[in-house]
Design a protein around this motif. Structure first.
Motif, PDB file in Angstrom:
ATOM      1  N   GLU A   5      12.001 -17.380   3.779  1.00 26.70           N
ATOM      2  CA  GLU A   5      11.720 -16.435   2.712  1.00 26.70           C
ATOM      3  C   GLU A   5      10.323 -15.882   2.908  1.00 26.70           C
ATOM      4  N   GLU A   6      10.226 -14.560   3.013  1.00 29.93           N
ATOM      5  CA  GLU A   6       8.921 -13.935   3.195  1.00 29.93           C
ATOM      6  C   GLU A   6       8.297 -13.613   1.837  1.00 29.93           C
ATOM      7  N   ASP A   7       7.007 -13.623   1.847  1.00 35.64           N
ATOM      8  CA  ASP A   7       6.241 -13.340   0.637  1.00 35.64           C
ATOM      9  C   ASP A   7       4.966 -12.624   1.057  1.00 35.64           C
ATOM     10  N   PRO A   8       4.589 -11.491   0.446  1.00 32.73           N
ATOM     11  CA  PRO A   8       5.326 -10.833  -0.641  1.00 32.73           C
ATOM     12  C   PRO A   8       6.516 -10.036  -0.118  1.00 32.73           C
ATOM     13  N   GLN A   9       7.327  -9.504  -1.006  1.00 24.77           N
ATOM     14  CA  GLN A   9       8.436  -8.649  -0.588  1.00 24.77           C
ATOM     15  C   GLN A   9       7.915  -7.305  -0.110  1.00 24.77           C
ATOM     16  N   ALA A  10       6.814  -6.852  -0.717  1.00 21.60           N
ATOM     17  CA  ALA A  10       6.223  -5.569  -0.328  1.00 21.60           C
ATOM     18  C   ALA A  10       4.709  -5.684  -0.407  1.00 21.60           C
ATOM     19  N   LEU A  11       4.033  -4.983   0.498  1.00 25.78           N
ATOM     20  CA  LEU A  11       2.576  -5.040   0.580  1.00 25.78           C
ATOM     21  C   LEU A  11       2.069  -3.656   0.970  1.00 25.78           C
ATOM     22  N   SER A  12       1.072  -3.162   0.225  1.00 30.34           N
ATOM     23  CA  SER A  12       0.514  -1.851   0.510  1.00 30.34           C
ATOM     24  C   SER A  12      -0.993  -1.995   0.668  1.00 30.34           C
ATOM     25  N   ILE A  13      -1.534  -1.558   1.817  1.00 34.89           N
ATOM     26  CA  ILE A  13      -2.964  -1.715   2.082  1.00 34.89           C
ATOM     27  C   ILE A  13      -3.518  -0.430   2.682  1.00 34.89           C
ATOM     28  N   GLN A  14      -4.837  -0.330   2.715  1.00 36.16           N
ATOM     29  CA  GLN A  14      -5.505   0.797   3.339  1.00 36.16           C
ATOM     30  C   GLN A  14      -5.677   0.527   4.828  1.00 36.16           C
ATOM     31  N   GLU A  15      -5.656   1.584   5.592  1.00 36.78           N
ATOM     32  CA  GLU A  15      -5.887   1.471   7.042  1.00 36.78           C
ATOM     33  C   GLU A  15      -7.215   0.771   7.285  1.00 36.78           C
ATOM     34  N   GLY A  16      -7.226  -0.154   8.253  1.00 37.85           N
ATOM     35  CA  GLY A  16      -8.448  -0.885   8.564  1.00 37.85           C
ATOM     36  C   GLY A  16      -8.511  -2.257   7.900  1.00 37.85           C
ATOM     37  N   GLU A  17      -7.764  -2.435   6.822  1.00 36.23           N
ATOM     38  CA  GLU A  17      -7.722  -3.743   6.161  1.00 36.23           C
ATOM     39  C   GLU A  17      -6.805  -4.692   6.942  1.00 36.23           C
ATOM     40  N   ASN A  18      -6.923  -5.968   6.595  1.00 41.64           N
ATOM     41  CA  ASN A  18      -6.031  -6.975   7.182  1.00 41.64           C
ATOM     42  C   ASN A  18      -4.805  -7.161   6.291  1.00 41.64           C
ATOM     43  N   ALA A  19      -3.693  -7.462   6.909  1.00 40.32           N
ATOM     44  CA  ALA A  19      -2.448  -7.720   6.167  1.00 40.32           C
ATOM     45  C   ALA A  19      -1.974  -9.128   6.474  1.00 40.32           C
ATOM     46  N   THR A  20      -1.663  -9.878   5.435  1.00 37.01           N
ATOM     47  CA  THR A  20      -1.153 -11.237   5.605  1.00 37.01           C
ATOM     48  C   THR A  20       0.208 -11.357   4.940  1.00 37.01           C
ATOM     49  N   MET A  21       1.166 -11.870   5.729  1.00 36.77           N
ATOM     50  CA  MET A  21       2.514 -12.106   5.221  1.00 36.77           C
ATOM     51  C   MET A  21       2.855 -13.566   5.438  1.00 36.77           C
ATOM     52  N   ASN A  22       3.588 -14.132   4.508  1.00 40.33           N
ATOM     53  CA  ASN A  22       3.912 -15.546   4.565  1.00 40.33           C
ATOM     54  C   ASN A  22       5.407 -15.768   4.660  1.00 40.33           C
ATOM     55  N   CYS A  23       5.755 -16.887   5.258  1.00 40.39           N
ATOM     56  CA  CYS A  23       7.161 -17.255   5.413  1.00 40.39           C
ATOM     57  C   CYS A  23       7.305 -18.725   5.081  1.00 40.39           C
ATOM     58  N   SER A  24       8.227 -19.052   4.195  1.00 39.09           N
ATOM     59  CA  SER A  24       8.526 -20.453   3.907  1.00 39.09           C
ATOM     60  C   SER A  24       9.962 -20.736   4.303  1.00 39.09           C
TER      61      SER A  24
END
Lengths: 114, 117
Positions: A5-24
């Motif tokens: 199961e991934e978390d979050p379901q949706a993620l919106s960020i600005q260019e240049g930022e870091n994005a973190t997605m999780n999986c359990s």
């Protein structure tokens, strides 16, 4: 279900930022894989991490695995608009026929705003 | 680079028709897979094959059959199409790892978006 199961379901960020997605996940694994899917296209394999590994890097991607917590994270550093896609984790396990197979989660939809 | 080619990107068929979805891979992979992808449900395995003429049921085989007469080609057949089979269908292939095919990356085609009217 054996799906991750991934978390979050949706993620919106600005260019240049870091994005973190999780999986359990629920059952013990031999490996965990991350895939990316651009809209209307097939999945593309990003990285595979084995159960005896804790961290793996590939370019701007960093994957961690914590088997004690049955969780993994995917970090994309210095994000670009082209990183906009859905990201899936997949874990190996035994299906109802007794065969070893991959089980995919429902994905995190990442939007990188230019 | 591995290339997995699905014969159609978009397909529209009628209820009750027999539908064939074709998939070809060019990397001599032993294993081939058919998934369907629906919003909120992720990818679900329909059938897979680990060798020519071999097939195994996945999670949701009902209403489907498969054929693997040649190593490079894996066909999904909807025996009598129904509206609940409207979906995105994805084909994938992989080589065989030391333990099992589940520890190898899968290479996907671009999918066939199938609509059953």
């Amino acid at each position: 279900s054996q799906q991750g199961e991934e978390d979050p379901q949706a993620l919106s960020i600005q260019e240049g930022e870091n994005a973190t997605m999780n999986c359990s996940y629920k059952t013990s694994i031999n490996n965990l894989q991350w895939y990316r899917q651009n809209s209307g296209r097939g999945l593309v394999h990003l990285i595979l991490i084995r159960s005896n590994e804790r961290e793996k890097h590939s370019g701007r991607l960093r994957v961690t695995l914590d088997t004690s917590k049955k969780s993994s994270s995917l970090l994309i550093t210095a994000s670009r608009a082209a990183d906009t896609a859905s990201y899936f984790c997949a874990t190996d396990g035994v299906d109802q026929t007794g065969a070893n197979n991959l089980f995919f989660g429902t994905g995190t939809r990442l939007t990188v705003i230019p | 680079d591995v290339k997995v080619t699905q014969s159609s990107r978009y397909l529209v068929k009628r209820t009750g028709e027999k539908v064939f979805l074709e998939c070809v891979q060019d990397m001599d992979h032993e294993n081939m897979f058919w998934y369907r992808q629906d919003p909120g449900l992720g990818l679900r395995l329909i059938y897979f094959s680990y060798d020519v003429k071999m097939k195994e049921k996945g999670d949701i085989p009902e209403g489907y059959s498969v054929s693997r007469e040649k190593k490079e080609r894996f066909s999904l057949i909807l025996e009598s199409a129904s509206t609940n089979q409207t979906s995105m269908y994805l084909c994938a292939s992989s080589s065989t790892g030391i333990l099992a095919y589940s520890n190898q990356p899968q290479h996907f085609g671009d999918g066939t978006r199938l609509s059953i009217l």
